[in-house]
Design a protein around this motif. Structure first.
Motif, PDB file in Angstrom:
ATOM      1  N   SER A  65      -2.789  10.248  45.705  1.00 21.97           N
ATOM      2  CA  SER A  65      -3.222  11.306  46.632  1.00 21.97           C
ATOM      3  C   SER A  65      -2.032  12.004  47.279  1.00 21.97           C
ATOM      4  CB  SER A  65      -4.134  10.731  47.714  1.00 21.97           C
ATOM      5  OG  SER A  65      -5.346  10.314  47.161  1.00 21.97           O
ATOM      6  N   GLU A  66      -1.043  11.226  47.686  1.00 23.01           N
ATOM      7  CA  GLU A  66       0.145  11.821  48.309  1.00 23.01           C
ATOM      8  C   GLU A  66       0.913  12.693  47.314  1.00 23.01           C
ATOM      9  OE1 GLU A  66       1.122   8.355  51.627  1.00 23.01           O
ATOM     10  OE2 GLU A  66       1.962   8.180  49.605  1.00 23.01           O
ATOM     11  N   ILE A  67       0.991  12.246  46.059  1.00 16.02           N
ATOM     12  CA  ILE A  67       1.675  13.047  45.039  1.00 16.02           C
ATOM     13  C   ILE A  67       0.938  14.367  44.836  1.00 16.02           C
ATOM     14  CG2 ILE A  67       2.375  13.156  42.608  1.00 16.02           C
ATOM     15  CD1 ILE A  67       2.537  10.029  42.719  1.00 16.02           C
ATOM     16  N   PHE A  68      -0.390  14.298  44.718  1.00 13.30           N
ATOM     17  CA  PHE A  68      -1.200  15.526  44.567  1.00 13.30           C
ATOM     18  C   PHE A  68      -0.974  16.460  45.747  1.00 13.30           C
ATOM     19  CE2 PHE A  68      -3.494  13.901  41.010  1.00 13.30           C
ATOM     20  CZ  PHE A  68      -4.310  14.916  40.520  1.00 13.30           C
ATOM     21  N   ASP A  69      -1.055  15.907  46.969  1.00 11.40           N
ATOM     22  CA  ASP A  69      -0.919  16.723  48.172  1.00 11.40           C
ATOM     23  C   ASP A  69       0.464  17.358  48.282  1.00 11.40           C
ATOM     24  OD1 ASP A  69      -3.500  16.060  48.878  1.00 11.40           O
ATOM     25  OD2 ASP A  69      -2.916  14.581  50.397  1.00 11.40           O
ATOM     26  N   ARG A  70       1.486  16.597  47.987  1.00  7.33           N
ATOM     27  CA  ARG A  70       2.855  17.056  48.195  1.00  7.33           C
ATOM     28  C   ARG A  70       3.377  17.948  47.070  1.00  7.33           C
ATOM     29  NH1 ARG A  70       7.734  13.047  49.974  1.00  7.33           N
ATOM     30  NH2 ARG A  70       9.196  14.688  50.508  1.00  7.33           N
ATOM     31  N   PHE A  71       3.033  17.598  45.822  1.00 10.51           N
ATOM     32  CA  PHE A  71       3.641  18.287  44.677  1.00 10.51           C
ATOM     33  C   PHE A  71       2.652  19.001  43.759  1.00 10.51           C
ATOM     34  CE2 PHE A  71       6.416  14.642  45.679  1.00 10.51           C
ATOM     35  CZ  PHE A  71       7.570  15.331  46.036  1.00 10.51           C
ATOM     36  N   GLY A  72       1.347  18.675  43.886  1.00 11.82           N
ATOM     37  CA  GLY A  72       0.339  19.318  43.058  1.00 11.82           C
ATOM     38  C   GLY A  72       0.014  18.554  41.780  1.00 11.82           C
ATOM     39  N   GLU A  73      -1.080  18.954  41.175  1.00 11.23           N
ATOM     40  CA  GLU A  73      -1.550  18.246  39.984  1.00 11.23           C
ATOM     41  C   GLU A  73      -0.618  18.373  38.787  1.00 11.23           C
ATOM     42  OE1 GLU A  73      -5.522  17.546  37.238  1.00 11.23           O
ATOM     43  OE2 GLU A  73      -5.597  19.072  38.812  1.00 11.23           O
ATOM     44  N   PRO A  74      -0.047  19.556  38.487  1.00  6.82           N
ATOM     45  CA  PRO A  74       0.843  19.636  37.316  1.00  6.82           C
ATOM     46  C   PRO A  74       2.024  18.659  37.394  1.00  6.82           C
ATOM     47  CG  PRO A  74       0.238  21.833  38.024  1.00  6.82           C
ATOM     48  CD  PRO A  74      -0.258  20.874  39.084  1.00  6.82           C
ATOM     49  N   TYR A  75       2.612  18.520  38.583  1.00  5.98           N
ATOM     50  CA  TYR A  75       3.716  17.577  38.776  1.00  5.98           C
ATOM     51  C   TYR A  75       3.227  16.153  38.511  1.00  5.98           C
ATOM     52  CZ  TYR A  75       7.446  14.982  41.116  1.00  5.98           C
ATOM     53  OH  TYR A  75       8.463  14.109  41.401  1.00  5.98           O
ATOM     54  N   PHE A  76       2.057  15.824  39.075  1.00  9.19           N
ATOM     55  CA  PHE A  76       1.497  14.491  38.870  1.00  9.19           C
ATOM     56  C   PHE A  76       1.282  14.222  37.383  1.00  9.19           C
ATOM     57  CE2 PHE A  76      -2.190  11.858  38.003  1.00  9.19           C
ATOM     58  CZ  PHE A  76      -1.778  10.660  38.574  1.00  9.19           C
ATOM     59  N   ARG A  77       0.683  15.183  36.660  1.00 14.84           N
ATOM     60  CA  ARG A  77       0.380  14.987  35.235  1.00 14.84           C
ATOM     61  C   ARG A  77       1.648  14.784  34.413  1.00 14.84           C
ATOM     62  NH1 ARG A  77      -4.404  13.049  35.837  1.00 14.84           N
ATOM     63  NH2 ARG A  77      -5.810  14.489  36.846  1.00 14.84           N
ATOM     64  N   ASP A  78       2.741  15.458  34.789  1.00 11.89           N
ATOM     65  CA  ASP A  78       3.996  15.262  34.074  1.00 11.89           C
ATOM     66  C   ASP A  78       4.519  13.842  34.292  1.00 11.89           C
ATOM     67  OD1 ASP A  78       6.283  16.246  32.497  1.00 11.89           O
ATOM     68  OD2 ASP A  78       7.381  15.955  34.374  1.00 11.89           O
ATOM     69  N   GLY A  79       4.460  13.378  35.531  1.00 13.56           N
ATOM     70  CA  GLY A  79       4.878  12.005  35.824  1.00 13.56           C
ATOM     71  C   GLY A  79       3.978  10.996  35.140  1.00 13.56           C
ATOM     72  N   GLU A  80       2.697  11.291  35.112  1.00 14.65           N
ATOM     73  CA  GLU A  80       1.730  10.415  34.444  1.00 14.65           C
ATOM     74  C   GLU A  80       2.071  10.282  32.962  1.00 14.65           C
ATOM     75  OE1 GLU A  80      -2.995  10.232  34.837  1.00 14.65           O
ATOM     76  OE2 GLU A  80      -2.290  12.116  33.946  1.00 14.65           O
TER      77      GLU A  80
ATOM     78  N   GLY B 153      -7.595  12.111  34.194  1.00 11.02           N
ATOM     79  CA  GLY B 153      -7.062  13.311  33.572  1.00 11.02           C
ATOM     80  C   GLY B 153      -5.984  13.073  32.533  1.00 11.02           C
ATOM     81  N   ALA B 154      -5.541  11.839  32.369  1.00 10.13           N
ATOM     82  CA  ALA B 154      -4.422  11.559  31.466  1.00 10.13           C
ATOM     83  C   ALA B 154      -4.697  12.009  30.037  1.00 10.13           C
ATOM     84  CB  ALA B 154      -4.083  10.071  31.491  1.00 10.13           C
ATOM     85  N   PHE B 155      -5.857  11.681  29.511  1.00 10.23           N
ATOM     86  CA  PHE B 155      -6.188  11.957  28.111  1.00 10.23           C
ATOM     87  C   PHE B 155      -6.441  13.447  27.877  1.00 10.23           C
ATOM     88  CE2 PHE B 155      -8.885  11.221  24.219  1.00 10.23           C
ATOM     89  CZ  PHE B 155      -7.984  10.438  23.507  1.00 10.23           C
ATOM     90  N   ILE B 156      -6.601  14.201  28.946  1.00  5.28           N
ATOM     91  CA  ILE B 156      -6.854  15.637  28.839  1.00  5.28           C
ATOM     92  C   ILE B 156      -5.564  16.380  28.492  1.00  5.28           C
ATOM     93  CG2 ILE B 156      -7.747  17.659  30.073  1.00  5.28           C
ATOM     94  CD1 ILE B 156      -9.766  15.264  29.405  1.00  5.28           C
ATOM     95  N   ASN B 157      -4.433  15.851  28.912  1.00  9.42           N
ATOM     96  CA  ASN B 157      -3.137  16.435  28.598  1.00  9.42           C
ATOM     97  C   ASN B 157      -2.866  16.277  27.104  1.00  9.42           C
ATOM     98  OD1 ASN B 157      -0.086  15.871  28.085  1.00  9.42           O
ATOM     99  ND2 ASN B 157      -0.126  17.055  29.982  1.00  9.42           N
ATOM    100  N   ASP B 158      -2.583  17.397  26.418  1.00  6.72           N
ATOM    101  CA  ASP B 158      -2.396  17.379  24.963  1.00  6.72           C
ATOM    102  C   ASP B 158      -1.328  16.393  24.512  1.00  6.72           C
ATOM    103  OD1 ASP B 158      -4.333  19.374  24.634  1.00  6.72           O
ATOM    104  OD2 ASP B 158      -2.857  20.991  24.646  1.00  6.72           O
ATOM    105  N   ASP B 159      -0.171  16.386  25.179  1.00 10.56           N
ATOM    106  CA  ASP B 159       0.921  15.507  24.772  1.00 10.56           C
ATOM    107  C   ASP B 159       0.583  14.044  25.016  1.00 10.56           C
ATOM    108  OD1 ASP B 159       2.479  17.699  24.006  1.00 10.56           O
ATOM    109  OD2 ASP B 159       3.428  17.851  25.984  1.00 10.56           O
ATOM    110  N   THR B 160      -0.010  13.752  26.167  1.00 16.95           N
ATOM    111  CA  THR B 160      -0.386  12.374  26.485  1.00 16.95           C
ATOM    112  C   THR B 160      -1.448  11.885  25.501  1.00 16.95           C
ATOM    113  OG1 THR B 160       0.105  12.789  28.816  1.00 16.95           O
ATOM    114  CG2 THR B 160      -1.228  10.844  28.312  1.00 16.95           C
ATOM    115  N   ARG B 161      -2.435  12.728  25.232  1.00 13.99           N
ATOM    116  CA  ARG B 161      -3.507  12.355  24.296  1.00 13.99           C
ATOM    117  C   ARG B 161      -2.943  12.080  22.901  1.00 13.99           C
ATOM    118  NH1 ARG B 161      -6.397  16.304  25.114  1.00 13.99           N
ATOM    119  NH2 ARG B 161      -5.779  17.646  23.398  1.00 13.99           N
ATOM    120  N   ALA B 162      -2.069  12.952  22.415  1.00 17.26           N
ATOM    121  CA  ALA B 162      -1.484  12.766  21.085  1.00 17.26           C
ATOM    122  C   ALA B 162      -0.715  11.443  21.016  1.00 17.26           C
ATOM    123  CB  ALA B 162      -0.567  13.938  20.741  1.00 17.26           C
TER     124      ALA B 162
END
Length: 179
Positions: free
Chosen positions: A57-72, A92-101
């Protein structure tokens, strides 16, 4: 309860990665599944929090979802070391094309699926989910399911999670992987 894109899915010893919407039980089922298989269990969200030194939650609030997804993606890549283990991912991890692949290439992906009513009942118990803040969980989950389910369906193994003990889902996964 069990559906599979592959008529004879079998676990080959690669990491098992649980994917699906929030509230489907990836962490709870994952811990129990790992215990049954005598494997380590890793919750990707916990690993992200540890690496970042803050909550999801803090990561989302501070940096936003795209930043979180990259770290994920980076954390999941680190967890994909070829060693047998059970990994619970964020919704949302599997939704990211690179993570899913990466998951599809290096692991056995299992989609845990549940009706939005079941999910909404489960997620109402905790107020830690950034995508639900200030919104009706049922509506959010229904919309997420509409968008994400076709992507989750790319996982080779599908297991339904019902309003029942999580052990039932673990049993269905064990059957699906031939254990």
């Amino acid at each position: 309860m069990l559906q599979s894109a592959n008529p004879m899915p079998r676990w080959t010893g690669r990491p098992i990665v649980l994917v699906g919407l929030m509230g489907v039980g990836k962490s709870t089922v994952g811990r129990r599944l790992a215990g049954r298989l005598a494997l380590p269990f890793v919750d990707a969200d916990n690993e992200i929090e540890e690496a970042a030194g803050m909550t999801v939650s803090e990561i989302f609030d501070r940096f936003g979802e795209p930043y979180f997804r990259d770290g994920e993606r980076r954390v999941i890549a680190r967890l994909m070391d070829g060693k047998p283990k059970v990994i619970a991912t964020g919704g949302g991890a599997f939704i990211n094309d690179d993570t899913r692949a990466m998951i599809l290439d290096e692991a056995t992906a299992i989609w845990l699926n549940a009706h939005p009513d079941v999910l909404a009942e489960r997620v109402r118990r905790r107020d830690t989910r950034p995508l639900l803040r200030g919104r009706d969980p049922r509506e959010v989950l229904e919309e997420l399911a509409r968008v994400r389910d076709p992507i989750y369906a790319l996982a080779p193994i599908h297991v339904a999670s019902h309003k029942a003990p999580h052990e039932n889902t673990v049993e269905a996964i064990m059957r699906a992987i031939g254990r």
